[in-house]
Design a protein around this motif. Structure first.
Motif, PDB file in Angstrom:
ATOM      1  N   GLU A  31      -9.350   8.793   0.423  1.00 38.32           N
ATOM      2  CA  GLU A  31     -10.335   7.900  -0.182  1.00 38.32           C
ATOM      3  C   GLU A  31      -9.664   6.737  -0.898  1.00 38.32           C
ATOM      4  O   GLU A  31     -10.164   5.605  -0.880  1.00 38.32           O
ATOM      5  CB  GLU A  31     -11.230   8.692  -1.144  1.00 38.32           C
ATOM      6  N   VAL A  32      -8.518   7.001  -1.523  1.00 32.94           N
ATOM      7  CA  VAL A  32      -7.783   5.933  -2.205  1.00 32.94           C
ATOM      8  C   VAL A  32      -7.217   4.949  -1.186  1.00 32.94           C
ATOM      9  O   VAL A  32      -7.320   3.725  -1.352  1.00 32.94           O
ATOM     10  CB  VAL A  32      -6.659   6.528  -3.072  1.00 32.94           C
ATOM     11  N   ALA A  35      -9.981   2.771   0.278  1.00 30.75           N
ATOM     12  CA  ALA A  35     -10.454   1.750  -0.663  1.00 30.75           C
ATOM     13  C   ALA A  35      -9.479   0.586  -0.750  1.00 30.75           C
ATOM     14  O   ALA A  35      -9.877  -0.587  -0.764  1.00 30.75           O
ATOM     15  CB  ALA A  35     -10.671   2.368  -2.036  1.00 30.75           C
ATOM     16  N   ALA A 281     -11.713   4.455  -6.515  1.00 37.72           N
ATOM     17  CA  ALA A 281     -11.729   5.641  -5.656  1.00 37.72           C
ATOM     18  C   ALA A 281     -11.241   6.868  -6.430  1.00 37.72           C
ATOM     19  O   ALA A 281     -11.795   7.970  -6.269  1.00 37.72           O
ATOM     20  CB  ALA A 281     -10.865   5.402  -4.423  1.00 37.72           C
ATOM     21  N   ASP A 284     -14.028   7.950  -8.620  1.00 34.77           N
ATOM     22  CA  ASP A 284     -15.080   8.594  -7.812  1.00 34.77           C
ATOM     23  C   ASP A 284     -14.754  10.070  -7.592  1.00 34.77           C
ATOM     24  O   ASP A 284     -15.633  10.932  -7.697  1.00 34.77           O
ATOM     25  CB  ASP A 284     -15.204   7.898  -6.454  1.00 34.77           C
TER      26      ASP A 284
END
Length: 397
Positions: A31-32, A35, A281, A284
């Protein structure tokens, strides 16, 4: 990938240091990475103070929501932990009109000119790099394994130094790592930090929590300050905030943050859009709550395994920490005399077996664990087995 590093020869290494606490969610967290890649297609850089952008503002708001306390807050972003410390000192001095900053024994705050004057150890961080910055004073901390003091007694000792050697009238700030990092994961006695904060508030001194290593899920909470009931005036974040991209933040009481003149705080790359996107991210993922549970699981696995080793090896003098920030201190059996050489031997032996460990401590006698939250209990068990083998070879039972 996750807790793993693969070298140029194809060897797979279990990384229990995470770039000294940076890749908390794991290397190349999907996810990082997604992003950051998406942001690169939109905007790689703009100076926020000239052409501001929404993601910076929103990240500042999110940090304000998650740092301790419900007071009005503002956040300013920079590139590194040391830069966050330097700017926090500037802000505190501007707010109070005072000059002196008090740092605790066994502290580590960075490698810049100001921060190396704030560190406990001169070598290797300041040796040959002088002259050092002025108006920095170091005062005793709480180190239960070594001083045996309650939080109240340790705080009284620190406050006596503050009052007699500095004086509140000249003191701009007290800076403290809620759990000291480079100093060996020293966990203060209960009520120590809150007693210091109460004294600071009474005397108009800014209390700065350096959460650069301990913040953002590392200890099983958003910030280690929460473990001690601490509500700092300024909170510093870096390392894990963007899971590998350079970013740091200073979040504090709005009236304190507003003390600097317009243009007094800034930096060309401060709050870079790509790092900001990565940080969103990270937050999140943290907001799901799952990383906090993983940190608690890692704490249980490490403490259980280390306590078993300590029953066999009296050289393990102390085990301490919270979440995925755990350490053990090596001493002569039955004493607090440091065994610095043993720590380096254990780290070297572990590296030869594909386990990356970090040493720490003012006496270089601490093994610290800063694994990513992706590490499994089985992997921890393997690592502890390797450490046990090293103790069997080098330590006295």
């Amino acid at each position: 990938d996750g807790p793993w590093i693969t070298d140029v020869d194809g060897n797979r290494l279990l990384d229990l240091g995470s770039g000294i606490g940076v890749t908390t969610l794991g290397h190349t967290h999907p996810e990082v990475v997604a992003a950051a890649k998406a942001q690169l297609d939109l905007l790689s850089h703009t100076l926020f103070t000239v052409t501001p952008y929404e993601n910076y503002v929103r990240l500042a708001e999110r940090l304000g929501e998650h740092t301790p306390g419900s007071h009005a807050k503002k956040t300013f972003f920079v590139n590194s932990g040391a830069e966050a410390v330097e700017n926090a000192v500037k802000i505190a001095r501007a707010h109070t009109g005072r000059r002196v900053v008090a740092a605790l024994d066994h502290a580590f705050h960075g490698r810049t000119n100001l921060t190396m004057a704030m560190n406990h150890r001169a070598a290797p961080y300041a040796t040959g790099f002088g002259p050092l910055a002025a108006d920095i004073q170091r005062v005793p901390n709480s180190y239960p394994f070594r001083d045996g003091l309650s939080g109240a007694r340790a705080a009284a000792r620190t406050i006596e130094y503050l009052e007699q050697r500095i004086g509140a009238a000249d003191l701009a700030a007290i800076i403290a790592e809620p759990i000291q990092g480079e100093g060996g994961f020293v966990v203060p006695a209960p009520d120590y930090l809150t007693a210091l904060q109460d004294w600071a508030t009474e005397h108009g001194v800014v209390f700065i929590a350096d959460e650069i290593q301990s913040g953002l899920g590392r200890t099983g909470t958003w910030f280690a300050s929460e473990l001690f009931g601490l509500v700092p005036d300024l909170v510093l974040t870096a390392k894990g905030i963007a899971d590998g991209l350079p970013l740091a933040g200073i979040t504090g009481r709005a009236e304190i943050m507003d003390s600097a003149l317009p243009g007094g705080l800034g930096g060309t790359f401060s709050g870079n859009p790509v790092s900001i996107a990565a940080a969103h991210a990270v937050l999140d993922v943290l907001e799901t709550g799952e990383p906090f549970a993983e940190a608690a699981r890692i704490e249980r696995a490490l403490l259980t395994g280390l306590r078993e080793l300590a029953r066999d090896y009296a050289s393990i003098g102390d085990i301490r920490g919270h979440g995925a920030m755990i350490a053990f201190e090596l001493t002569e059996p039955g004493s607090t005399t440091p065994l610095a050489g043993l720590a380096s031997k254990i780290a070297a032996a572990a590296a030869a077996q594909g386990i990356l460990l970090l040493t720490a401590g003012s006496y270089s006698n601490v093994i610290r664990f800063l694994p990513s939250l992706a590490v499994t209990d089985a992997q921890i068990e393997v690592a502890l087995g390797v450490i046990g083998d090293a103790l069997a070879e080098y330590a006295r039972a």
